[in-house]
Write a protein that holds these residues in place. Sequence first.
Motif, PDB file in Angstrom:
ATOM      1  N   VAL A 123       0.969  -1.326  -0.140  1.00 37.23           N
ATOM      2  CA  VAL A 123       0.274  -0.131  -0.104  1.00 37.23           C
ATOM      3  C   VAL A 123       0.995   1.283   0.075  1.00 37.23           C
ATOM      4  O   VAL A 123       1.922   1.324   1.152  1.00 37.23           O
ATOM      5  N   ASP A 124       1.441   1.819  -1.234  1.00 39.83           N
ATOM      6  CA  ASP A 124       1.349   3.335  -1.249  1.00 39.83           C
ATOM      7  C   ASP A 124       0.974   4.167  -0.543  1.00 39.83           C
ATOM      8  O   ASP A 124      -0.076   4.911  -1.255  1.00 39.83           O
ATOM      9  N   ASN A 125       0.921   4.942   0.684  1.00 43.76           N
ATOM     10  CA  ASN A 125       0.403   5.523   1.029  1.00 43.76           C
ATOM     11  C   ASN A 125       1.247   7.406   0.640  1.00 43.76           C
ATOM     12  O   ASN A 125       2.108   8.220   0.390  1.00 43.76           O
ATOM     13  N   ASP A 183       7.204   7.946  -7.968  1.00 44.59           N
ATOM     14  CA  ASP A 183       7.165   6.395  -8.676  1.00 44.59           C
ATOM     15  C   ASP A 183       7.675   5.445  -7.674  1.00 44.59           C
ATOM     16  O   ASP A 183       8.325   4.370  -8.164  1.00 44.59           O
ATOM     17  N   ALA A 184       8.913   5.928  -7.367  1.00 45.72           N
ATOM     18  CA  ALA A 184      10.248   5.140  -6.671  1.00 45.72           C
ATOM     19  C   ALA A 184       9.066   3.896  -5.738  1.00 45.72           C
ATOM     20  O   ALA A 184       9.798   2.442  -6.397  1.00 45.72           O
ATOM     21  N   THR A 185       8.015   3.490  -5.176  1.00 45.15           N
ATOM     22  CA  THR A 185       7.482   2.475  -4.700  1.00 45.15           C
ATOM     23  C   THR A 185       6.794   1.916  -5.661  1.00 45.15           C
ATOM     24  O   THR A 185       7.253   0.758  -5.443  1.00 45.15           O
ATOM     25  N   ARG A 186       6.598   2.453  -6.668  1.00 43.31           N
ATOM     26  CA  ARG A 186       5.331   1.315  -7.807  1.00 43.31           C
ATOM     27  C   ARG A 186       6.517   0.981  -8.692  1.00 43.31           C
ATOM     28  O   ARG A 186       6.544  -0.359  -8.980  1.00 43.31           O
ATOM     29  N   SER A 207       9.028  -4.583  -9.639  1.00 45.97           N
ATOM     30  CA  SER A 207      10.315  -5.213 -10.191  1.00 45.97           C
ATOM     31  C   SER A 207      10.249  -6.790  -9.416  1.00 45.97           C
ATOM     32  O   SER A 207      11.090  -7.398 -10.086  1.00 45.97           O
ATOM     33  N   PHE A 208       9.460  -6.675  -8.368  1.00 46.18           N
ATOM     34  CA  PHE A 208       9.370  -7.962  -7.520  1.00 46.18           C
ATOM     35  C   PHE A 208       7.669  -8.396  -8.210  1.00 46.18           C
ATOM     36  O   PHE A 208       7.404  -9.330  -7.434  1.00 46.18           O
ATOM     37  N   GLY A 209       6.926  -8.056  -8.449  1.00 52.07           N
ATOM     38  CA  GLY A 209       5.718  -8.494  -9.201  1.00 52.07           C
ATOM     39  C   GLY A 209       4.566  -9.071  -8.204  1.00 52.07           C
ATOM     40  O   GLY A 209       4.129 -10.122  -8.105  1.00 52.07           O
ATOM     41  N   TYR A 235      -0.464  -4.367  -5.985  1.00 53.05           N
ATOM     42  CA  TYR A 235      -0.181  -2.415  -5.352  1.00 53.05           C
ATOM     43  C   TYR A 235      -1.302  -1.671  -5.557  1.00 53.05           C
ATOM     44  O   TYR A 235      -1.856  -2.071  -6.550  1.00 53.05           O
ATOM     45  N   VAL A 236      -1.224  -0.621  -3.878  1.00 57.56           N
ATOM     46  CA  VAL A 236      -2.054  -0.027  -5.020  1.00 57.56           C
ATOM     47  C   VAL A 236      -1.980   1.403  -3.797  1.00 57.56           C
ATOM     48  O   VAL A 236      -1.372   1.019  -3.439  1.00 57.56           O
ATOM     49  N   VAL A 237      -3.139   2.285  -4.230  1.00 62.65           N
ATOM     50  CA  VAL A 237      -2.771   2.752  -3.770  1.00 62.65           C
ATOM     51  C   VAL A 237      -3.933   4.100  -2.848  1.00 62.65           C
ATOM     52  O   VAL A 237      -4.422   3.749  -2.720  1.00 62.65           O
ATOM     53  N   GLU A 238      -3.126   4.399  -1.635  1.00 66.73           N
ATOM     54  CA  GLU A 238      -3.738   4.692  -1.037  1.00 66.73           C
ATOM     55  C   GLU A 238      -3.482   6.930  -0.539  1.00 66.73           C
ATOM     56  O   GLU A 238      -2.557   7.030   0.050  1.00 66.73           O
ATOM     57  N   PRO A 239      -4.466   7.262  -0.954  1.00 66.66           N
ATOM     58  CA  PRO A 239      -4.287   9.572  -1.108  1.00 66.66           C
ATOM     59  C   PRO A 239      -4.391   9.394   0.209  1.00 66.66           C
ATOM     60  O   PRO A 239      -3.589  10.411   0.171  1.00 66.66           O
TER      61      PRO A 239
END
Length: 257
Positions: free
Chosen positions: A47-49, A54-57, A62-64, A67-71
Amino acid sequence: PDVDIPSVVMPRDLTIVVCTRERADLLSGCLHALSHLDPAPGQILVVDNDPATDATRDVVESFGVDYVVEPQRGLNNARNTGWQTATGSVVCYVDDDARVDPRFAEAAAYGYLDETVGAVTGLVLPFELSTRAQIDFEQQGGMRKGFDRQIFAPGSVGFQAFRLGVGTNMSFRRTSLESVGGFDPAVGVGTASRGGGDLETLWTVLEIGHDIVYEPDAIVRHIHRRTWPELTSQHRDNGIAYATFLSRRGKAARREL
């Protein structure tokens, strides 16, 4: 564990959630460890907070893993997005500065001894002891809760929620989180309470009638704060978080009188 995992929960039933924000290097190490789990969980979800880059994405791709974004910024907002997005019936939370033991998924699943267990926590050991601040923190007890399994029944800890475990190594049945309404966004990292969202949710799950198991075979290794200023800040934040927890619980108890 030295015995067979009970059929009530299997590693494939687990979703492991990593909530993170702009800490790509730490996240990469966390996902590397998660990729070596044996047996593997059913899902790994990042969860990318409130991302600024775009570093987290890029690391996640790269690990496959999923992924989800929480704005909306705030750790408890990210945790809620995690369990609401997860495909598993059990949702495990591991921080980006933690490294799981290869048998973590198996051990966490084993903690769900029967249907009365609503949450499982585990042993947190140091990943490194490279600085005096890290050594001092570990000598004070670190994040360890002992090396023996404990089963906490409702009402067994009073307001000493810290006995139940820590947020970098905790899991919940999805139904337990639904029962308590998930994590309260008003508290936790990213709010005035500076933390404590993990303790409040664990305590609430316990108090509505579920058991909580502390399973020391479920091991993660945490990268403790490396400098004195970082450690001092952590102690301050922990104090504010626990004081907030006690204040909120005290007010709730008075309303019930």
